[in-house]
Scaffold this motif. Structure first.
Motif, PDB file in Angstrom:
ATOM      1  N   GLY A 299       0.913  -1.196   0.129  1.00  0.00           N
ATOM      2  CA  GLY A 299       0.130   0.020  -0.134  1.00  0.00           C
ATOM      3  C   GLY A 299       0.796   1.213  -0.021  1.00  0.00           C
ATOM      4  O   GLY A 299       1.909   1.395   0.670  1.00  0.00           O
ATOM      5  N   VAL A 300       0.528   2.179  -0.750  1.00  0.00           N
ATOM      6  CA  VAL A 300       1.441   3.485  -0.981  1.00  0.00           C
ATOM      7  C   VAL A 300       0.458   4.433  -0.434  1.00  0.00           C
ATOM      8  O   VAL A 300      -0.562   4.724  -1.146  1.00  0.00           O
ATOM      9  CB  VAL A 300       2.076   3.473  -2.383  1.00  0.00           C
ATOM     10  N   SER A 301       0.586   5.093   0.773  1.00  0.00           N
ATOM     11  CA  SER A 301      -0.167   6.171   1.152  1.00  0.00           C
ATOM     12  C   SER A 301       0.327   7.534   0.964  1.00  0.00           C
ATOM     13  O   SER A 301       1.418   7.784   0.315  1.00  0.00           O
ATOM     14  CB  SER A 301      -0.155   6.127   2.737  1.00  0.00           C
ATOM     15  N   LYS A 302      -0.433   8.543   1.445  1.00  0.00           N
ATOM     16  CA  LYS A 302       0.015   9.906   1.069  1.00  0.00           C
ATOM     17  C   LYS A 302      -0.002  10.342  -0.541  1.00  0.00           C
ATOM     18  O   LYS A 302       0.605  10.903  -1.025  1.00  0.00           O
ATOM     19  CB  LYS A 302       1.200  10.410   1.891  1.00  0.00           C
ATOM     20  N   TRP A 303      -0.895   9.465  -1.234  1.00  0.00           N
ATOM     21  CA  TRP A 303      -0.775   9.466  -2.622  1.00  0.00           C
ATOM     22  C   TRP A 303      -1.232  11.152  -3.063  1.00  0.00           C
ATOM     23  O   TRP A 303      -0.830  11.490  -4.429  1.00  0.00           O
ATOM     24  CB  TRP A 303      -1.510   8.597  -3.243  1.00  0.00           C
ATOM     25  N   ASP A 304      -1.837  11.754  -2.468  1.00  0.00           N
ATOM     26  CA  ASP A 304      -2.502  13.163  -2.860  1.00  0.00           C
ATOM     27  C   ASP A 304      -1.163  14.100  -2.872  1.00  0.00           C
ATOM     28  O   ASP A 304      -1.409  15.060  -3.202  1.00  0.00           O
ATOM     29  CB  ASP A 304      -3.304  13.738  -1.749  1.00  0.00           C
ATOM     30  N   LEU A 305      -0.059  13.839  -2.343  1.00  0.00           N
ATOM     31  CA  LEU A 305       1.196  14.528  -2.114  1.00  0.00           C
ATOM     32  C   LEU A 305       1.713  14.396  -3.552  1.00  0.00           C
ATOM     33  O   LEU A 305       2.954  15.085  -3.813  1.00  0.00           O
ATOM     34  CB  LEU A 305       2.097  14.224  -1.179  1.00  0.00           C
ATOM     35  N   VAL A 306       1.521  13.474  -4.299  1.00  0.00           N
ATOM     36  CA  VAL A 306       2.293  12.930  -5.405  1.00  0.00           C
ATOM     37  C   VAL A 306       1.871  13.974  -6.660  1.00  0.00           C
ATOM     38  O   VAL A 306       0.704  14.175  -6.857  1.00  0.00           O
ATOM     39  CB  VAL A 306       2.248  11.643  -5.864  1.00  0.00           C
ATOM     40  N   GLN A 307       2.722  14.815  -7.555  1.00  0.00           N
ATOM     41  CA  GLN A 307       2.141  15.483  -8.534  1.00  0.00           C
ATOM     42  C   GLN A 307       1.989  14.715  -9.908  1.00  0.00           C
ATOM     43  O   GLN A 307       1.086  14.751 -10.406  1.00  0.00           O
ATOM     44  CB  GLN A 307       3.402  16.435  -8.757  1.00  0.00           C
ATOM     45  N   ASN A 308       3.055  14.216 -10.316  1.00  0.00           N
ATOM     46  CA  ASN A 308       2.867  13.143 -11.658  1.00  0.00           C
ATOM     47  C   ASN A 308       2.474  11.825 -11.188  1.00  0.00           C
ATOM     48  O   ASN A 308       3.270  10.992 -11.166  1.00  0.00           O
ATOM     49  CB  ASN A 308       4.007  13.383 -12.403  1.00  0.00           C
ATOM     50  N   LYS A 309       1.185  11.820 -10.953  1.00  0.00           N
ATOM     51  CA  LYS A 309       0.624  10.290 -10.625  1.00  0.00           C
ATOM     52  C   LYS A 309       0.911   9.196 -11.572  1.00  0.00           C
ATOM     53  O   LYS A 309       1.324   8.014 -11.080  1.00  0.00           O
ATOM     54  CB  LYS A 309      -0.853  10.593 -10.238  1.00  0.00           C
ATOM     55  N   SER A 310       0.581   9.342 -12.871  1.00  0.00           N
ATOM     56  CA  SER A 310       0.937   8.221 -13.899  1.00  0.00           C
ATOM     57  C   SER A 310       2.299   7.791 -14.013  1.00  0.00           C
ATOM     58  O   SER A 310       2.727   6.716 -13.931  1.00  0.00           O
ATOM     59  CB  SER A 310       0.445   8.709 -15.360  1.00  0.00           C
ATOM     60  N   GLU A 311       3.253   8.815 -13.776  1.00  0.00           N
ATOM     61  CA  GLU A 311       4.645   8.426 -13.912  1.00  0.00           C
ATOM     62  C   GLU A 311       4.968   7.593 -12.485  1.00  0.00           C
ATOM     63  O   GLU A 311       5.871   6.862 -12.673  1.00  0.00           O
ATOM     64  CB  GLU A 311       5.462   9.782 -14.058  1.00  0.00           C
ATOM     65  N   ALA A 312       4.773   8.483 -11.565  1.00  0.00           N
ATOM     66  CA  ALA A 312       5.039   7.851 -10.283  1.00  0.00           C
ATOM     67  C   ALA A 312       4.591   6.271 -10.185  1.00  0.00           C
ATOM     68  O   ALA A 312       4.997   5.344  -9.613  1.00  0.00           O
ATOM     69  CB  ALA A 312       4.505   8.600  -9.187  1.00  0.00           C
ATOM     70  N   SER A 313       3.146   6.081 -10.581  1.00  0.00           N
ATOM     71  CA  SER A 313       2.632   4.711 -10.465  1.00  0.00           C
ATOM     72  C   SER A 313       3.352   3.774 -11.346  1.00  0.00           C
ATOM     73  O   SER A 313       3.647   2.680 -10.842  1.00  0.00           O
ATOM     74  CB  SER A 313       1.227   4.908 -11.117  1.00  0.00           C
ATOM     75  N   LYS A 314       3.812   4.213 -12.425  1.00  0.00           N
ATOM     76  CA  LYS A 314       4.594   3.291 -13.398  1.00  0.00           C
ATOM     77  C   LYS A 314       5.767   2.919 -12.684  1.00  0.00           C
ATOM     78  O   LYS A 314       6.445   1.510 -12.585  1.00  0.00           O
ATOM     79  CB  LYS A 314       4.898   3.885 -14.634  1.00  0.00           C
ATOM     80  N   PHE A 315       6.483   3.784 -12.102  1.00  0.00           N
ATOM     81  CA  PHE A 315       7.833   3.729 -11.205  1.00  0.00           C
ATOM     82  C   PHE A 315       7.799   2.906 -10.148  1.00  0.00           C
ATOM     83  O   PHE A 315       8.252   1.848 -10.025  1.00  0.00           O
ATOM     84  CB  PHE A 315       8.377   5.101 -10.767  1.00  0.00           C
ATOM     85  N   LEU A 316       6.639   2.961  -9.373  1.00  0.00           N
ATOM     86  CA  LEU A 316       6.700   2.047  -8.374  1.00  0.00           C
ATOM     87  C   LEU A 316       6.175   0.656  -8.486  1.00  0.00           C
ATOM     88  O   LEU A 316       6.833  -0.388  -7.785  1.00  0.00           O
ATOM     89  CB  LEU A 316       5.127   2.603  -7.418  1.00  0.00           C
ATOM     90  N   ARG A 317       5.535   0.351  -9.626  1.00  0.00           N
ATOM     91  CA  ARG A 317       5.179  -1.079 -10.217  1.00  0.00           C
ATOM     92  C   ARG A 317       6.522  -1.754 -10.707  1.00  0.00           C
ATOM     93  O   ARG A 317       6.761  -2.919 -10.534  1.00  0.00           O
ATOM     94  CB  ARG A 317       3.924  -0.987 -10.990  1.00  0.00           C
ATOM     95  N   ASP A 318       7.282  -0.855 -11.254  1.00  0.00           N
ATOM     96  CA  ASP A 318       8.537  -1.527 -11.912  1.00  0.00           C
ATOM     97  C   ASP A 318       9.488  -1.747 -10.894  1.00  0.00           C
ATOM     98  O   ASP A 318      10.178  -2.677 -10.920  1.00  0.00           O
ATOM     99  CB  ASP A 318       9.000  -0.326 -13.014  1.00  0.00           C
ATOM    100  N   GLU A 319       9.538  -0.786  -9.781  1.00  0.00           N
ATOM    101  CA  GLU A 319      10.351  -1.092  -8.690  1.00  0.00           C
ATOM    102  C   GLU A 319       9.989  -2.323  -7.775  1.00  0.00           C
ATOM    103  O   GLU A 319      10.744  -3.055  -7.339  1.00  0.00           O
ATOM    104  CB  GLU A 319      10.550   0.152  -7.931  1.00  0.00           C
ATOM    105  N   THR A 320       8.708  -2.400  -7.837  1.00  0.00           N
ATOM    106  CA  THR A 320       8.149  -3.613  -6.888  1.00  0.00           C
ATOM    107  C   THR A 320       8.649  -5.009  -7.662  1.00  0.00           C
ATOM    108  O   THR A 320       9.270  -5.836  -7.175  1.00  0.00           O
ATOM    109  CB  THR A 320       6.601  -3.734  -6.948  1.00  0.00           C
ATOM    110  N   ALA A 321       8.781  -4.903  -9.032  1.00  0.00           N
ATOM    111  CA  ALA A 321       8.760  -6.217  -9.948  1.00  0.00           C
ATOM    112  C   ALA A 321      10.214  -6.254  -9.632  1.00  0.00           C
ATOM    113  O   ALA A 321      10.787  -7.470  -9.727  1.00  0.00           O
ATOM    114  CB  ALA A 321       8.510  -6.087 -11.233  1.00  0.00           C
ATOM    115  N   ARG A 322      11.221  -5.306  -9.550  1.00  0.00           N
ATOM    116  CA  ARG A 322      12.621  -5.305  -9.654  1.00  0.00           C
ATOM    117  C   ARG A 322      13.180  -5.802  -8.374  1.00  0.00           C
ATOM    118  O   ARG A 322      14.046  -6.603  -8.208  1.00  0.00           O
ATOM    119  CB  ARG A 322      13.115  -4.304 -10.365  1.00  0.00           C
ATOM    120  N   LEU A 323      12.766  -5.289  -7.268  1.00  0.00           N
ATOM    121  CA  LEU A 323      13.107  -5.405  -5.976  1.00  0.00           C
ATOM    122  C   LEU A 323      12.688  -6.370  -5.249  1.00  0.00           C
ATOM    123  O   LEU A 323      13.221  -7.187  -4.307  1.00  0.00           O
ATOM    124  CB  LEU A 323      12.983  -4.009  -5.056  1.00  0.00           C
TER     125      LEU A 323
END
Length: 464
Positions: A299-323
């Motif tokens: 779960g990723v909280s404080k999503w209202d503080l993120v500016q570019n949500k689509s780019e951040a979402s892709k980054f988080l999913r890629d990092e999850t698969a990698r890490l």
């Protein structure tokens, strides 16, 4: 009929949590000599001489106002008193009655609730004067106990049973079926990630203490909730810091309570701050959950503080698969616990991963799958001799656990075992859950060698 609610109240460090543990019959609340250890209202269901009851351990009453942490703790304690059927007012008999005791006793008397005055720490004659001072509180005769030494609880049980006779329990208002086994969900993460705020939003009330301070939660608080006709049990936990930084005894106890919550949970929600995701500590918590065999949701909280949500979402999913490759297919849910936006996506994700965690695969389907996998990619020969996987079956669920029988089991490479685990995850649609696979030697009817668990020979049997 609903169970009676009994609130244990008093100023800080008078032994409320120790009495709570004694009445509950097990060590639930953290006990330490530091004043103000308990912050949230902790509840547990218990029985007293055949009577169902809900025990409430409360924060120590302090004379504070405004937005300070102590003031928010006081507000929760006052709410627990108003919600209770009986109040156990605890004071320290060795110190005697203090000004704060008198202030809080006045508030409790004004509520009109049935009260039992408990003089704690009465294990020696040093408490005699303090016991006498208790009469000045206007709550009747003090019941003398020594919670640390388990003294005086027969008299306390008598007093509670007598008070219960005058309590009108009525019909239970909630719709929670406590006979049904709950889905246990532990919310874990680093300090100040928003765990308590998330649970408050999910249940729709300010049940847990929240604030801008890091490390507000100390005890692991359990909250029951009904979601789509199913009983859900949330476990709010203390934030886990790096092991090297955890030095104070109180923080060590809080960390142990969090680890215990992870071990008894079915699904763990690893909550991360959207402004600083995938810290090293987050990865260590995820690895711990995988080792314990718990189903995991990120779960990723404080999503209202993120500016570019689509780019951040892709980054988080890629990092999850990698890490976290050991938990391939891990679900990542982004939301704002404070505003409630997208929080409704979390419980369906938990339900999906809990179903996978409890999955059972037929043995016939498994063996058909094994033959196909071996034909496509046979295990490598070791020292010129082939390894032959012969049979596979699922022995348990939660998490899915498989046993593979093959020749020369102790020579099967770890890489091939991971190949089979990844194949099980992909082909039988088991994403995001830990999978256990034990490799055992196939029994040879012509081999008279006595083996330990099918591996190392111990001695040679005499041939007839």
């Amino acid at each position: 009929m609903r169970p009676a609610k009994i609130a244990i109240v008093g100023r800080p460090n008078v032994g409320k949590s120790t009495i709570f543990n004694r009445l509950a019959g097990k060590k639930l609340a953290i006990v330490n000599d530091t004043p103000g250890v308990t912050r949230d209202v902790r509840e547990t269901r218990s029985k007293l001489r055949g009577h169902d009851m809900v025990l409430m351990d409360t924060a120590g009453f302090e004379n504070a106002k405004g937005e300070k942490l102590e003031a928010r703790m006081r507000a929760q304690t006052e709410a627990a008193v108003l919600d209770a059927d009986i109040c156990l007012f605890v004071y320290d008999a060795r110190e005697g009655v203090t000004t704060l005791d008198r202030t809080f006793a006045q508030f409790v008397r004004r509520t009109g609730k049935p009260m039992i005055l408990v003089a704690n720490k009465c294990e020696s004659s040093a408490s005699d004067t303090g016991v006498t001072e208790g009469y000045s509180l206007g709550m009747g005769d003090p019941v003398e106990v020594a919670a640390e030494h388990n003294i005086g609880f027969v008299d306390l049980d008598d007093a509670v049973e007598l008070a219960l006779r005058d309590v009108d329990l009525g019909v239970r208002e909630d719709n929670i079926d406590f006979e049904e086994a709950p889905v246990r969900i532990a919310i874990v993460g680093r300090p100040n990630a928003g765990k308590s705020t998330l649970i408050n939003t999910l249940i729709g009330e300010d049940r847990l203490l929240v604030g801008p301070e890091a490390g507000v939660t100390r005890d692991s608080i359990t909250i029951d909730f009904m979601w789509q006709g199913r009983r859900v049990q949330f476990h709010d936990t203390a934030g886990l810091r790096k092991k090297a930084k955890v030095q104070e005894t109180l923080e060590v106890l809080s960390a142990q309570d969090t680890l215990r919550a992870i071990k008894f949970a079915q699904v763990v929600v690893l909550l991360m701050d959207a402004t600083s995701p995938y810290d090293k500590q987050d990865l260590q918590i995820a690895a711990l959950c995988e080792r314990e065999g718990r189903a995991l949701v990120v779960g990723v909280s404080k999503w209202d503080l993120v500016q570019n949500k689509s780019e951040a979402s892709k980054f988080l999913r890629d990092e999850t698969a990698r890490l976290l490759p050991q938990l391939r297919g891990l679900e990542v849910v982004m939301f704002s616990g404070l505003t409630g936006k997208s929080v409704d996506r979390l419980l369906p994700a938990i339900e999906r991963v809990q179903i996978n965690w409890s999955a059972k695969v037929k043995t016939s389907e498994l063996n058909d799958w094994l033959r196909e996998k071996v034909q496509r990619h046979p295990p490598p020969a070791v020292n010129g001799r082939r390894i032959k996987p012969k049979y596979i079956s699922q022995t348990k669920t939660r998490p899915p656990t498989f046993v593979l029988k093959c020749s020369r089991a102790n020579k099967l490479p770890e890489s091939y075992r991971r190949y089979l685990i990844n194949g099980l995850r992909e082909d039988f649609d088991l994403p995001a859950v830990p999978i256990r696979m034990f490799v055992k030697a196939d029994e040879n009817p012509y081999d008279n060698t006595v083996r330990k668990q099918g591996f190392e020979p111990l001695k040679q049997k005499e041939r007839p």
